[in-house]
Design a protein around this motif. Sequence first.
Motif: not given
Length: 77
Positions: A6-10, A15-22, A24-29
């Motif tokens: 979902i984060l990647v899809k958004n 066309g933009y990865l927010t700081i919060e999403a980045e 969260r991706l770090h946490q999830l990975t």
Amino acid sequence: MSEIFILVKNALKSGYLTIEAEQRLHQLTLGQCSLFEIDSLLKLQQAFLTNLVKKETYERKRSQLLTQTVPVISFIQ
């Protein structure tokens, strides 16, 4: 659907990865990822490389660098 997907899809859609999403991706990975999630992350990486998606962290740093004043040393006497 996984949160990674979902984060990647958004990010791909906007066309933009927010700081919060980045963050969260770090946490999830930090844990285990499925092949589906890894595929999603690879698509995001490809989007970064082709400038289809920009990172907010990069854009903020770039903006800060552009607004900083740099002293100019004159060599002309």
